[in-house]
Structure formats: C-alpha cells, structure tokens
Design a protein around this motif. Sequence first.
Motif, mmCIF file in Angstrom:
data_model
loop_
_atom_site.group_PDB
_atom_site.id
_atom_site.type_symbol
_atom_site.label_atom_id
_atom_site.label_comp_id
_atom_site.label_asym_id
_atom_site.label_seq_id
_atom_site.Cartn_x
_atom_site.Cartn_y
_atom_site.Cartn_z
ATOM 1 N N GLU A 93 0.836 -1.187 0.000
ATOM 2 C CA GLU A 93 0.000 0.000 0.000
ATOM 3 C C GLU A 93 0.878 1.246 0.000
ATOM 4 O O GLU A 93 1.945 1.283 0.618
ATOM 5 C CB GLU A 93 -0.905 -0.019 1.232
ATOM 6 C CG GLU A 93 -1.967 1.034 1.189
ATOM 7 C CD GLU A 93 -2.956 0.895 2.328
ATOM 8 O OE1 GLU A 93 -3.841 1.750 2.423
ATOM 9 O OE2 GLU A 93 -2.841 -0.051 3.110
ATOM 10 N N ASP A 94 0.401 2.244 -0.688
ATOM 11 C CA ASP A 94 1.092 3.524 -0.757
ATOM 12 C C ASP A 94 1.134 4.117 0.652
ATOM 13 O O ASP A 94 0.096 4.262 1.308
ATOM 14 C CB ASP A 94 0.328 4.452 -1.704
ATOM 15 C CG ASP A 94 0.936 5.835 -1.794
ATOM 16 O OD1 ASP A 94 2.099 6.009 -1.389
ATOM 17 O OD2 ASP A 94 0.239 6.747 -2.281
ATOM 18 N N HIS A 97 -1.286 6.918 1.259
ATOM 19 C CA HIS A 97 -2.673 6.470 1.393
ATOM 20 C C HIS A 97 -2.912 5.922 2.798
ATOM 21 O O HIS A 97 -3.947 6.188 3.408
ATOM 22 C CB HIS A 97 -2.982 5.414 0.333
ATOM 23 C CG HIS A 97 -4.385 4.912 0.372
ATOM 24 N ND1 HIS A 97 -5.474 5.703 0.083
ATOM 25 C CD2 HIS A 97 -4.886 3.689 0.688
ATOM 26 C CE1 HIS A 97 -6.577 4.997 0.219
ATOM 27 N NE2 HIS A 97 -6.247 3.770 0.578
ATOM 28 N N THR A 98 -1.958 5.163 3.302
ATOM 29 C CA THR A 98 -2.072 4.604 4.651
ATOM 30 C C THR A 98 -2.140 5.721 5.679
ATOM 31 O O THR A 98 -2.974 5.697 6.590
ATOM 32 C CB THR A 98 -0.876 3.685 4.952
ATOM 33 O OG1 THR A 98 -0.824 2.652 3.972
ATOM 34 C CG2 THR A 98 -0.977 3.074 6.332
ATOM 35 N N ARG A 101 -5.533 7.468 5.460
ATOM 36 C CA ARG A 101 -6.593 6.631 6.021
ATOM 37 C C ARG A 101 -6.522 6.649 7.555
ATOM 38 O O ARG A 101 -7.543 6.742 8.234
ATOM 39 C CB ARG A 101 -6.480 5.207 5.486
ATOM 40 C CG ARG A 101 -7.702 4.371 5.839
ATOM 41 C CD ARG A 101 -7.680 2.962 5.293
ATOM 42 N NE ARG A 101 -6.633 2.199 5.957
ATOM 43 C CZ ARG A 101 -5.565 1.695 5.357
ATOM 44 N NH1 ARG A 101 -5.376 1.875 4.077
ATOM 45 N NH2 ARG A 101 -4.658 1.022 6.026
#
Length: 174
Positions: A93-94, A97-98, A101
């Motif tokens: 996962e980028d 992005h993590t 989130r």
Amino acid sequence: MRAAGGDGLEFEKLYRELYPLVVRTVFLVIFDRDVAQEITHDAFLRLWQRRERLGENANIRAWLMKVAVNLAIDHKRAFLTALKERLVPTPSEDPAHTALRNLQRDEMRRALVALPARDRALLVLRFEQGLSFPEIGQILTRPEPTVKTWLHRALDRLQRQLGDAEAGRMVEEG
C-alpha cells in the motif's frame, strides 16, 4: 473383518490386503509417497473408528477407497490454495494512502467521541450493525419515526464535528 464389528485380527488382515492398493490410488492423486501413506493411515483409522456403524453387507473396500480418495482430493485442494496464496504477491500500500486513512480514522474517532452516547449508539446500530429503523426502534423502545429523526440529527452533529476537525486542521496548516 465383519463390516459391523470386526476384531483386531480381521482388521489387521484387511489392512495388509488393502494397504498397497489404497496407497497407490492416493499416490496417483497427489504424487507424494509420504503424504499418500499418511492419508492411507488416516483412511484406515476412520474405518476402524466407524467399524461399528458399517452394516453387515457394507462394501468395506469401496468405503475405504472413497474415504482415501476424498482425503487425497482435500489435501490437494489445500495444498494448491496455500501455493496460490504464496505465489500471489500482496500489493504494498502507498504510505501516503495509509497515512491519510489513519488520519481520517483518527478524525472520525474524535468526532464520534464528541457525540452524545445515544447518537453513537444510533450510528453503530444503523451503520455498523446494519439494523433497520424498526429494529433500532425495538431496541430503544421508540417509534420508527423518532429513530429516523434521532439518526438524522446524529448524522448532522457528526458532520459538524468532522467539519470542525477539518477547519481546525486547516488553521493549523495555514
């Protein structure tokens, strides 16, 4: 061996007679001699455990072969599933992005904590548990229209809390 009961000597005779056939059959399904022997032992163990339940006229050889082949097929399926899981790389996962989130989850948690307990309960029952308005009404002993109104107001308060968090973050960044 009598199908229904059988003693140890009869079972031993049956084992010596059918073991090579069962091992060969299982081997042709999975192509691993050691595993084929283990599966064959398991099939004979199941036969021994169920010997009292088999009828006098039971075809023990057919029953044993069916069990052994099913065990072999199950083993093959499990092996292939495990192999697929190892071969399919999980996409990483980028990190951005993590982080985003996690930030959104933290903001949502803070906004929910700021709400009254009844609002949190309504939101959980409706969106987390997926209950209908009548079901929530039964739990809270309130009519369905009241539940709808309360939920609408809870969502408004949550939206304001989240808006306040966004505004606060913009002030901190600016």
